[in-house]
Design a protein around this motif. Structure first.
Motif, PDB file in Angstrom:
ATOM      1  N   ARG A  50      32.495  35.894  43.144  1.00  0.00           N
ATOM      2  CA  ARG A  50      32.365  35.880  41.728  1.00  0.00           C
ATOM      3  C   ARG A  50      33.324  35.016  41.259  1.00  0.00           C
ATOM      4  N   GLN A  51      32.935  33.802  41.369  1.00  0.00           N
ATOM      5  CA  GLN A  51      33.687  32.659  41.025  1.00  0.00           C
ATOM      6  C   GLN A  51      32.920  31.776  39.885  1.00  0.00           C
ATOM      7  N   GLU A  52      33.836  30.769  39.434  1.00  0.00           N
ATOM      8  CA  GLU A  52      33.254  29.757  38.472  1.00  0.00           C
ATOM      9  C   GLU A  52      32.345  30.780  37.449  1.00  0.00           C
ATOM     10  N   ILE A  53      33.260  31.554  36.608  1.00  0.00           N
ATOM     11  CA  ILE A  53      32.487  32.295  35.604  1.00  0.00           C
ATOM     12  C   ILE A  53      33.140  31.873  34.363  1.00  0.00           C
ATOM     13  N   MET A  54      31.948  31.727  33.683  1.00  0.00           N
ATOM     14  CA  MET A  54      32.062  31.404  32.224  1.00  0.00           C
ATOM     15  C   MET A  54      32.266  32.325  31.037  1.00  0.00           C
ATOM     16  N   THR A  55      32.660  31.899  29.943  1.00  0.00           N
ATOM     17  CA  THR A  55      32.656  32.932  28.891  1.00  0.00           C
ATOM     18  C   THR A  55      31.595  33.175  28.346  1.00  0.00           C
ATOM     19  N   PRO A  56      30.984  33.849  27.310  1.00  0.00           N
ATOM     20  CA  PRO A  56      29.493  34.065  26.593  1.00  0.00           C
ATOM     21  C   PRO A  56      29.231  32.500  26.011  1.00  0.00           C
ATOM     22  N   SER A  57      30.356  32.049  25.186  1.00  0.00           N
ATOM     23  CA  SER A  57      30.411  30.822  24.603  1.00  0.00           C
ATOM     24  C   SER A  57      29.835  29.533  25.387  1.00  0.00           C
ATOM     25  N   GLU A  58      30.502  29.612  26.537  1.00  0.00           N
ATOM     26  CA  GLU A  58      30.469  28.516  27.490  1.00  0.00           C
ATOM     27  C   GLU A  58      29.111  28.409  28.131  1.00  0.00           C
ATOM     28  N   VAL A  59      28.527  29.697  28.545  1.00  0.00           N
ATOM     29  CA  VAL A  59      27.639  29.854  29.039  1.00  0.00           C
ATOM     30  C   VAL A  59      26.350  29.531  28.131  1.00  0.00           C
ATOM     31  N   VAL A  60      26.257  29.907  26.934  1.00  0.00           N
ATOM     32  CA  VAL A  60      25.292  29.661  25.906  1.00  0.00           C
ATOM     33  C   VAL A  60      25.405  28.258  25.667  1.00  0.00           C
ATOM     34  N   LYS A  61      26.613  27.469  25.613  1.00  0.00           N
ATOM     35  CA  LYS A  61      26.257  26.149  25.507  1.00  0.00           C
ATOM     36  C   LYS A  61      25.723  25.368  26.577  1.00  0.00           C
ATOM     37  N   GLU A  62      26.079  25.661  27.793  1.00  0.00           N
ATOM     38  CA  GLU A  62      25.486  25.261  28.942  1.00  0.00           C
ATOM     39  C   GLU A  62      23.558  25.516  28.918  1.00  0.00           C
ATOM     40  N   ALA A  63      23.534  26.530  28.466  1.00  0.00           N
ATOM     41  CA  ALA A  63      21.835  26.955  28.512  1.00  0.00           C
ATOM     42  C   ALA A  63      21.116  26.118  27.195  1.00  0.00           C
ATOM     43  N   GLU A  64      22.010  25.950  26.187  1.00  0.00           N
ATOM     44  CA  GLU A  64      21.291  25.484  24.878  1.00  0.00           C
ATOM     45  C   GLU A  64      20.211  24.073  25.365  1.00  0.00           C
ATOM     46  N   GLY A  65      21.024  23.107  26.174  1.00  0.00           N
ATOM     47  CA  GLY A  65      20.047  22.063  26.481  1.00  0.00           C
ATOM     48  C   GLY A  65      19.000  21.991  27.374  1.00  0.00           C
ATOM     49  N   LEU A  66      18.859  23.386  27.771  1.00  0.00           N
ATOM     50  CA  LEU A  66      17.764  23.572  28.996  1.00  0.00           C
ATOM     51  C   LEU A  66      16.487  24.479  28.400  1.00  0.00           C
ATOM     52  N   LEU A  67      17.008  25.176  27.078  1.00  0.00           N
ATOM     53  CA  LEU A  67      15.988  26.093  26.605  1.00  0.00           C
ATOM     54  C   LEU A  67      14.752  25.695  26.201  1.00  0.00           C
ATOM     55  N   SER A  68      14.346  24.401  25.822  1.00  0.00           N
ATOM     56  CA  SER A  68      13.186  23.822  25.472  1.00  0.00           C
ATOM     57  C   SER A  68      11.921  24.070  26.680  1.00  0.00           C
ATOM     58  N   GLY A  69      12.244  23.747  27.753  1.00  0.00           N
ATOM     59  CA  GLY A  69      11.114  24.024  28.808  1.00  0.00           C
ATOM     60  C   GLY A  69      11.562  25.338  29.672  1.00  0.00           C
ATOM     61  N   ASN A  70      12.644  26.097  29.591  1.00  0.00           N
ATOM     62  CA  ASN A  70      12.800  27.063  30.655  1.00  0.00           C
ATOM     63  C   ASN A  70      13.399  28.500  30.049  1.00  0.00           C
ATOM     64  N   ARG A  71      12.765  29.451  30.556  1.00  0.00           N
ATOM     65  CA  ARG A  71      13.364  30.582  30.189  1.00  0.00           C
ATOM     66  C   ARG A  71      14.687  31.109  30.685  1.00  0.00           C
ATOM     67  N   ALA A  72      15.586  31.958  29.999  1.00  0.00           N
ATOM     68  CA  ALA A  72      16.616  32.372  30.326  1.00  0.00           C
ATOM     69  C   ALA A  72      16.738  33.823  30.322  1.00  0.00           C
ATOM     70  N   ALA A  73      17.609  34.452  31.402  1.00  0.00           N
ATOM     71  CA  ALA A  73      17.322  35.884  31.441  1.00  0.00           C
ATOM     72  C   ALA A  73      19.150  36.408  31.555  1.00  0.00           C
ATOM     73  N   PHE A  74      19.709  36.982  30.600  1.00  0.00           N
ATOM     74  CA  PHE A  74      20.985  37.500  30.581  1.00  0.00           C
ATOM     75  C   PHE A  74      21.053  38.981  31.154  1.00  0.00           C
ATOM     76  N   VAL A  75      21.560  39.094  32.307  1.00  0.00           N
ATOM     77  CA  VAL A  75      21.726  40.342  33.066  1.00  0.00           C
ATOM     78  C   VAL A  75      22.910  41.161  33.099  1.00  0.00           C
ATOM     79  N   PHE A  76      22.450  42.332  32.781  1.00  0.00           N
ATOM     80  CA  PHE A  76      23.783  43.424  32.647  1.00  0.00           C
ATOM     81  C   PHE A  76      23.514  44.330  33.468  1.00  0.00           C
ATOM     82  N   GLY A  77      24.454  44.947  34.103  1.00  0.00           N
ATOM     83  CA  GLY A  77      24.349  45.902  35.223  1.00  0.00           C
ATOM     84  C   GLY A  77      24.487  47.436  34.651  1.00  0.00           C
ATOM     85  N   ARG A  78      24.956  48.246  35.655  1.00  0.00           N
ATOM     86  CA  ARG A  78      24.878  49.770  35.377  1.00  0.00           C
ATOM     87  C   ARG A  78      26.202  50.105  34.530  1.00  0.00           C
ATOM     88  N   GLU A  79      26.080  51.122  33.753  1.00  0.00           N
ATOM     89  CA  GLU A  79      27.159  51.546  32.896  1.00  0.00           C
ATOM     90  C   GLU A  79      28.475  51.748  33.752  1.00  0.00           C
TER      91      GLU A  79
END
Length: 247
Positions: A90-119
């Protein structure tokens, strides 16, 4: 670009509390998202699910249910595992704002899934490994555990504020989760057969390969190249007699 709610999915893996699922629906609606995917969830007919969804009952009612995380993200080239734990895999972990910034330029042609685990236990190492990116919410070291719905709300807020349509220009079409998993399945079989992977623990190296290739953001042509390479290795080593240096 299509509306972010059409491109982004919130995925809950085996949520245990109906109230939490309801609150996640509310958080999503607050931030303009509507696609909820659930992997082996608790009962959605429990009164608490509807009670805590408040005016987001429509999201709860149309939530899609899947038997596995692989199935839930099969159509999503961008998959983000949310995790509180750090470690060897579990390395190269981004903050929520960093991961959203990375995703922004790819969303025009690609779906994105934000995955959350068990409580109670989050995502397993295997579940984290099949996602392309990792993200965590910085919290106090004294008490870092967030409620599931709180965590989802923070990510939804970052998505709502961080993704601007004018920045989501035409982007490369990445290989889907299903195509990537098929490639890794073939790769593991080939590398096991030629003795590159330890058959007692093939995941050790495979997880590293997953992280390396996740950074490459492969498209379908590139996946085909890797699959063709594995096929050629299979053909060229049809008379393979064992790992180098061993009889």
């Amino acid at each position: 670009m299509r509306n972010a709610s059409e491109q982004i999915s919130i995925v809950l893996v085996e949520p245990q509390g109906p109230a939490n699922v309801g609150m996640v629906c509310r958080a999503m609606k607050n931030m303009g998202l509507s696609n909820l995917r659930l992997v082996n969830p608790c009962s959605l007919e429990h009164p608490d699910a509807l009670k805590y969804a408040v005016s987001a009952k429509d999201i709860l009612e149309k939530a899609e249910i899947f038997p596995s995380l692989e199935a839930a993200i099969a159509d999503s080239p961008i998959s983000v595992a949310t995790t509180r734990r750090h470690g060897k895999y579990r390395q190269e972990i981004m903050t929520p704002s960093e991961v959203v910034k990375e995703a922004e330029g790819l969303l025009s042609g690609n779906r994105a899934a934000f995955v959350f685990g068990r409580e109670d236990s989050g995502l397993t190492t295997e579940e984290v490994s099949i996602c392309r990116w990792l993200s965590t919410i910085d919290t106090s070291q004294e008490y870092g555990s967030l409620n599931l719905a709180q965590a989802v709300l923070i990510f939804c807020y970052e998505i709502f504020n961080g993704i601007k349509a004018e920045n989501c220009k035409e982007s490369r079409i990445l290989a889907s989760g299903e195509e990537i998993e098929s490639m890794f399945g073939q790769m593991e079989k080939t590398l096991l057969r030629i003795g590159f992977l330890n058959k007692e623990n093939p995941d050790h190296i495979m997880r590293s390969l997953r992280r390396v290739l996740a950074r490459a953001e492969l498209d379908l042509r590139e996946v085909s190249i890797f699959r063709g390479m594995m096929s050629q290795i299979d053909w060229a080593t049809s008379d393979f007699r064992g790992k180098k240096g061993k009889s």
